[in-house]
Design a protein around this motif. Structure first.
Motif, PDB file in Angstrom:
ATOM      1  N   THR A  46      15.295 -31.355  -2.463  1.00 62.69           N
ATOM      2  CA  THR A  46      16.594 -32.017  -2.314  1.00 62.69           C
ATOM      3  C   THR A  46      16.504 -33.262  -1.434  1.00 62.69           C
ATOM      4  O   THR A  46      17.182 -34.261  -1.679  1.00 62.69           O
ATOM      5  N   GLN A  55      11.876 -21.962   1.619  1.00 65.99           N
ATOM      6  CA  GLN A  55      13.020 -22.755   2.050  1.00 65.99           C
ATOM      7  C   GLN A  55      12.609 -24.204   2.303  1.00 65.99           C
ATOM      8  O   GLN A  55      13.327 -25.142   1.942  1.00 65.99           O
ATOM      9  N   ASN A 100      12.149 -25.970  -1.032  1.00 71.42           N
ATOM     10  CA  ASN A 100      13.458 -26.264  -1.615  1.00 71.42           C
ATOM     11  C   ASN A 100      14.094 -27.486  -0.962  1.00 71.42           C
ATOM     12  O   ASN A 100      14.693 -28.338  -1.637  1.00 71.42           O
ATOM     13  N   GLU A 101      13.945 -27.595   0.332  1.00 73.21           N
ATOM     14  CA  GLU A 101      14.500 -28.744   1.046  1.00 73.21           C
ATOM     15  C   GLU A 101      13.729 -30.024   0.726  1.00 73.21           C
ATOM     16  O   GLU A 101      14.311 -31.113   0.684  1.00 73.21           O
ATOM     17  N   ASP A 154      22.896 -22.178  -7.230  1.00 73.20           N
ATOM     18  CA  ASP A 154      23.930 -21.838  -6.247  1.00 73.20           C
ATOM     19  C   ASP A 154      24.636 -23.089  -5.735  1.00 73.20           C
ATOM     20  O   ASP A 154      25.832 -23.059  -5.416  1.00 73.20           O
ATOM     21  N   THR A 155      23.875 -24.186  -5.668  1.00 76.12           N
ATOM     22  CA  THR A 155      24.429 -25.418  -5.105  1.00 76.12           C
ATOM     23  C   THR A 155      25.346 -26.140  -6.084  1.00 76.12           C
ATOM     24  O   THR A 155      26.460 -26.567  -5.736  1.00 76.12           O
ATOM     25  N   ASN A 156      24.868 -26.291  -7.328  1.00 74.71           N
ATOM     26  CA  ASN A 156      25.647 -27.041  -8.331  1.00 74.71           C
ATOM     27  C   ASN A 156      25.286 -26.553  -9.729  1.00 74.71           C
ATOM     28  O   ASN A 156      24.543 -27.214 -10.463  1.00 74.71           O
ATOM     29  N   TYR A 206      18.344 -21.657  -5.758  1.00 66.51           N
ATOM     30  CA  TYR A 206      18.837 -22.625  -4.777  1.00 66.51           C
ATOM     31  C   TYR A 206      19.680 -23.701  -5.456  1.00 66.51           C
ATOM     32  O   TYR A 206      20.776 -24.040  -5.007  1.00 66.51           O
ATOM     33  N   LEU A 207      19.194 -24.224  -6.575  1.00 69.21           N
ATOM     34  CA  LEU A 207      19.910 -25.285  -7.278  1.00 69.21           C
ATOM     35  C   LEU A 207      21.126 -24.751  -8.030  1.00 69.21           C
ATOM     36  O   LEU A 207      22.176 -25.392  -8.056  1.00 69.21           O
TER      37      LEU A 207
END
Length: 286
Positions: free
Chosen positions: A198, A191, A194-195, A231-233, A228-229
């Motif tokens: 971004t 996590q 991943n942060e 799911d986001t966009n 993660y990406l």
């Protein structure tokens, strides 16, 4: 009118010019040749998905050079030991400089050691006798010869580092994110990485409308950087997902044509090899 005969030196020079032009016009042809220069002891095979990926990225680079807005960033999910880092983190940056030597390229891996390995491989290819004879414009500046951070004589730069290294002030035209998640990472570490992408890495493009990102990752969990990406966009990324076996997860759907008897690369990932990994890793990890 009869043209004068070419001398041996003129013939050799003409062959070099033709060869260089072929590689300049085709990333795939350059990859095939460069892979054999960089790893001469490997018995190379070139399954069709290699050309598919090369053509996608060639179009993206040429669009970037023309100054046109990008269509998307990229996510590539390929099996382990499928040559994805050699293709994308080692050979692709060199071809980008062949197309436009002034490009700034940033490559990030999970560890500093891995990032330096990929950058050094690119450097060895650039400094090979083969490359210098064809593309003298790639000559590296004498004052920037670090394995992970160097520039060419046209002002292009290559910077490479681990995901947890400091990158303040660095920017790029092409950003390559290569396996920044590690299977050994805890959920909290995953996590956090991943942060970091971004919050820090994502803003490092010089011109976000034109410059582009490449994320390549062996999938390790349902919370890794790729999921993660997506799911986001999901519409921001052109997602290429090629498992070793024919499954519903293949993306885009036309890539199904790369599978022979249900296998992506039967010479390397045969049913016997796949079964061995399934038994050793367990079905979930596999």
């Amino acid at each position: 009118m009869q043209l004068p005969k070419l001398t041996d030196n003129e013939k050799q020079q003409l062959r070099r010019e033709i060869e260089a032009e072929i590689y300049r016009r085709s990333f795939y042809e350059f990859f095939v040749a460069a892979s054999r220069i960089l790893y001469p002891n490997v018995e190379w095979q070139y399954p069709p998905f290699y050309k598919y990926i090369c053509d996608l990225l060639q179009e993206a680079v040429e669009r970037n050079i023309r100054g046109e807005d990008k269509q998307h960033d990229f996510i590539f999910n390929l099996p382990f030991r499928a040559g994805k880092s050699i293709l994308l983190s080692q050979i692709f940056p060199v071809w980008c400089w062949i197309k436009k030597p002034s490009l700034a390229i940033m490559q990030v891996s999970h560890s500093e050691t891995l990032a330096v390995k990929h950058s050094h491989a690119s450097k060895m290819l650039i400094e090979s006798e083969w490359s210098l004879s064809l593309f003298p414009a790639l000559l590296l500046r004498v004052d920037t010869h670090a394995k992970s951070n160097y520039m060419n004589a046209s002002g292009g730069k290559r910077i490479s580092f681990g995901v947890n290294s400091g990158i303040i002030g660095e920017g790029a035209n092409i950003q390559i994110i290569d396996d920044i998640n590690n299977p050994k990472d805890s959920q909290a570490v995953t996590q956090g990485i991943n942060e970091t992408y971004t919050d820090t890495l994502y803003s490092r493009l010089n011109n976000p409308a034109v410059d582009f990102r490449i994320i390549l990752q062996q999938r390790i969990s349902a919370t890794d950087i790729c999921q993660y990406l997506l799911d986001t966009n999901p519409h921001k990324y052109y997602h290429v997902c090629l498992p070793v076996k024919l499954t519903p997860y293949i993306n885009p759907p036309e890539c199904i044509e790369f599978y022979e008897n249900g296998l992506l690369w039967k010479e390397r990932f045969s049913e016997k090899v796949i079964l061995d990994f399934q038994q050793t890793l367990g079905s979930r990890a596999f």
